[in-house]
Design a protein around this motif. Structure first.
Motif, PDB file in Angstrom:
ATOM      1  N   TYR A  64      -9.362  -0.533 -20.728  1.00  0.00           N
ATOM      2  CA  TYR A  64      -8.648  -0.711 -19.472  1.00  0.00           C
ATOM      3  C   TYR A  64      -9.574  -0.403 -18.310  1.00  0.00           C
ATOM      4  N   GLY A  65      -9.606  -1.283 -17.345  1.00  0.00           N
ATOM      5  CA  GLY A  65     -10.513  -1.118 -16.222  1.00  0.00           C
ATOM      6  C   GLY A  65      -9.952  -0.283 -15.104  1.00  0.00           C
ATOM      7  N   THR A  66     -10.841   0.139 -14.256  1.00  0.00           N
ATOM      8  CA  THR A  66     -10.440   0.866 -13.065  1.00  0.00           C
ATOM      9  C   THR A  66     -10.145  -0.130 -11.956  1.00  0.00           C
ATOM     10  N   SER A  67      -9.278   0.261 -11.055  1.00  0.00           N
ATOM     11  CA  SER A  67      -8.945  -0.579  -9.920  1.00  0.00           C
ATOM     12  C   SER A  67     -10.174  -0.747  -9.038  1.00  0.00           C
ATOM     13  N   ILE A  68     -10.260  -1.921  -8.403  1.00  0.00           N
ATOM     14  CA  ILE A  68     -11.442  -2.213  -7.612  1.00  0.00           C
ATOM     15  C   ILE A  68     -11.068  -3.097  -6.423  1.00  0.00           C
ATOM     16  N   LEU A  69     -11.718  -2.862  -5.295  1.00  0.00           N
ATOM     17  CA  LEU A  69     -11.636  -3.719  -4.120  1.00  0.00           C
ATOM     18  C   LEU A  69     -13.049  -4.189  -3.813  1.00  0.00           C
ATOM     19  N   ILE A  70     -13.222  -5.498  -3.649  1.00  0.00           N
ATOM     20  CA  ILE A  70     -14.547  -6.059  -3.405  1.00  0.00           C
ATOM     21  C   ILE A  70     -14.520  -6.849  -2.106  1.00  0.00           C
ATOM     22  N   TRP A  71     -15.340  -6.437  -1.132  1.00  0.00           N
ATOM     23  CA  TRP A  71     -15.494  -7.172   0.113  1.00  0.00           C
ATOM     24  C   TRP A  71     -16.575  -8.229  -0.110  1.00  0.00           C
ATOM     25  N   ILE A  72     -16.259  -9.489   0.213  1.00  0.00           N
ATOM     26  CA  ILE A  72     -17.196 -10.599   0.001  1.00  0.00           C
ATOM     27  C   ILE A  72     -17.437 -11.307   1.330  1.00  0.00           C
ATOM     28  N   ASN A  73     -18.706 -11.467   1.685  1.00  0.00           N
ATOM     29  CA  ASN A  73     -19.084 -12.181   2.896  1.00  0.00           C
ATOM     30  C   ASN A  73     -18.882 -13.682   2.705  1.00  0.00           C
ATOM     31  N   VAL A  92      -3.224  -7.333  -1.575  1.00  0.00           N
ATOM     32  CA  VAL A  92      -4.019  -7.009  -0.397  1.00  0.00           C
ATOM     33  C   VAL A  92      -3.697  -8.025   0.698  1.00  0.00           C
ATOM     34  N   LEU A  93      -3.827  -7.580   1.944  1.00  0.00           N
ATOM     35  CA  LEU A  93      -3.563  -8.460   3.076  1.00  0.00           C
ATOM     36  C   LEU A  93      -4.321  -7.969   4.295  1.00  0.00           C
ATOM     37  N   PHE A  94      -5.069  -8.879   4.923  1.00  0.00           N
ATOM     38  CA  PHE A  94      -5.615  -8.600   6.240  1.00  0.00           C
ATOM     39  C   PHE A  94      -4.558  -9.017   7.248  1.00  0.00           C
ATOM     40  N   THR A  95      -4.175  -8.112   8.135  1.00  0.00           N
ATOM     41  CA  THR A  95      -3.231  -8.460   9.189  1.00  0.00           C
ATOM     42  C   THR A  95      -3.977  -9.276  10.243  1.00  0.00           C
ATOM     43  N   PRO A  96      -3.260  -9.985  11.113  1.00  0.00           N
ATOM     44  CA  PRO A  96      -3.931 -10.730  12.178  1.00  0.00           C
ATOM     45  C   PRO A  96      -4.819  -9.843  13.054  1.00  0.00           C
ATOM     46  N   GLY A  97      -4.493  -8.560  13.139  1.00  0.00           N
ATOM     47  CA  GLY A  97      -5.307  -7.622  13.916  1.00  0.00           C
ATOM     48  C   GLY A  97      -6.512  -7.084  13.170  1.00  0.00           C
ATOM     49  N   GLY A  98      -6.707  -7.477  11.918  1.00  0.00           N
ATOM     50  CA  GLY A  98      -7.884  -7.064  11.160  1.00  0.00           C
ATOM     51  C   GLY A  98      -7.696  -5.855  10.269  1.00  0.00           C
ATOM     52  N   MET A  99      -6.488  -5.339  10.178  1.00  0.00           N
ATOM     53  CA  MET A  99      -6.207  -4.187   9.332  1.00  0.00           C
ATOM     54  C   MET A  99      -6.075  -4.653   7.874  1.00  0.00           C
ATOM     55  N   LEU A 100      -6.754  -3.970   6.943  1.00  0.00           N
ATOM     56  CA  LEU A 100      -6.622  -4.298   5.525  1.00  0.00           C
ATOM     57  C   LEU A 100      -5.559  -3.399   4.902  1.00  0.00           C
ATOM     58  N   LEU A 120       1.384   2.165  -0.137  1.00  0.00           N
ATOM     59  CA  LEU A 120       0.628   1.333   0.782  1.00  0.00           C
ATOM     60  C   LEU A 120      -0.526   2.132   1.367  1.00  0.00           C
ATOM     61  N   ARG A 121      -1.700   1.492   1.387  1.00  0.00           N
ATOM     62  CA  ARG A 121      -2.882   2.112   1.968  1.00  0.00           C
ATOM     63  C   ARG A 121      -3.480   1.166   2.992  1.00  0.00           C
ATOM     64  N   GLU A 122      -3.935   1.739   4.083  1.00  0.00           N
ATOM     65  CA  GLU A 122      -4.695   0.975   5.060  1.00  0.00           C
ATOM     66  C   GLU A 122      -6.154   1.392   4.907  1.00  0.00           C
ATOM     67  N   TYR A 123      -7.038   0.398   4.845  1.00  0.00           N
ATOM     68  CA  TYR A 123      -8.469   0.650   4.722  1.00  0.00           C
ATOM     69  C   TYR A 123      -9.177   0.231   5.995  1.00  0.00           C
ATOM     70  N   GLY A 124     -10.152   1.037   6.422  1.00  0.00           N
ATOM     71  CA  GLY A 124     -10.981   0.687   7.565  1.00  0.00           C
ATOM     72  C   GLY A 124     -12.054  -0.297   7.154  1.00  0.00           C
ATOM     73  N   SER A 125     -12.809  -0.804   8.131  1.00  0.00           N
ATOM     74  CA  SER A 125     -13.857  -1.785   7.855  1.00  0.00           C
ATOM     75  C   SER A 125     -14.981  -1.197   7.001  1.00  0.00           C
ATOM     76  N   ASP A 126     -15.051   0.144   6.929  1.00  0.00           N
ATOM     77  CA  ASP A 126     -16.066   0.797   6.097  1.00  0.00           C
ATOM     78  C   ASP A 126     -15.579   1.046   4.669  1.00  0.00           C
TER      79      ASP A 126
END
Length: 162
Positions: A64-73, A92-100, A120-126
């Motif tokens: 069983y794998g661990t949860s992962i979030l991958i940002w892709i350019n 996952v969802l980016f809001t129109p204001g850029g919030m993940l 629910l979690r909000e993630y910053g750009s970092d």
């Protein structure tokens, strides 16, 4: 999603996005060091065309794998990888204001749901958690986790879970 149409192929571990005119924006095969398989559960695009993929990563033993979030350019390169500690991201969802936003559930080391956790979690750009909210107990006490069949939506002012 912010002007992009996004597709993913769970079996081929690929994500593809197109802009409003139908032009290919991003095409990426997901590969990470020390990860044998990535199972995609959801993907979202921000207004610049950057993608965030939610899923799980398994090693070569197939455990069983661990949860992962991958940002892709937009060029398909991996910008950032975040492994949410004990939190299985389903949407996952980016809001129109850029919030993940990431919707999911929390499990202990024996893969049992933790009785009280924010869904629910909000993630910053970092890639760091900015805020958590929406306690599990607010939704349902059924055995099936509320995020299992849920979706996220947002406009400029509010977001919703349905």
């Amino acid at each position: 999603m912010n002007g992009f149409t996004v597709f993913y192929d769970r079996d081929a571990q690929t994500v593809t996005s197109y802009d409003r005119s139908g032009k290919l924006n991003t095409q990426a095969v997901l590969k990470l060091p020390d990860v044998a398989r990535i199972t995609i559960t959801d993907v979202t695009a921000d207004s610049a065309g950057r993608l965030v993929v939610a899923g799980s990563a398994s090693d070569s033993s197939g455990q069983y794998g661990t949860s992962i979030l991958i940002w892709i350019n937009p060029d398909g390169s991996v910008e950032r990888v975040v492994r949410p500690d004990a939190f299985a991201v389903r949407r996952v969802l980016f809001t129109p204001g850029g919030m993940l936003l990431a919707l999911g559930g929390s499990r202990d080391s024996n893969l049992r749901e933790t009785p009280s956790h924010d869904m629910l979690r909000e993630y910053g750009s970092d890639g760091r958690i900015v805020l958590t909210l929406a306690p599990r107990t607010t939704f349902s006490d059924s055995r099936r986790h509320p995020s299992a069949d849920a979706f996220l939506t947002a406009n400029q002012e509010v977001f919703g879970i349905y």
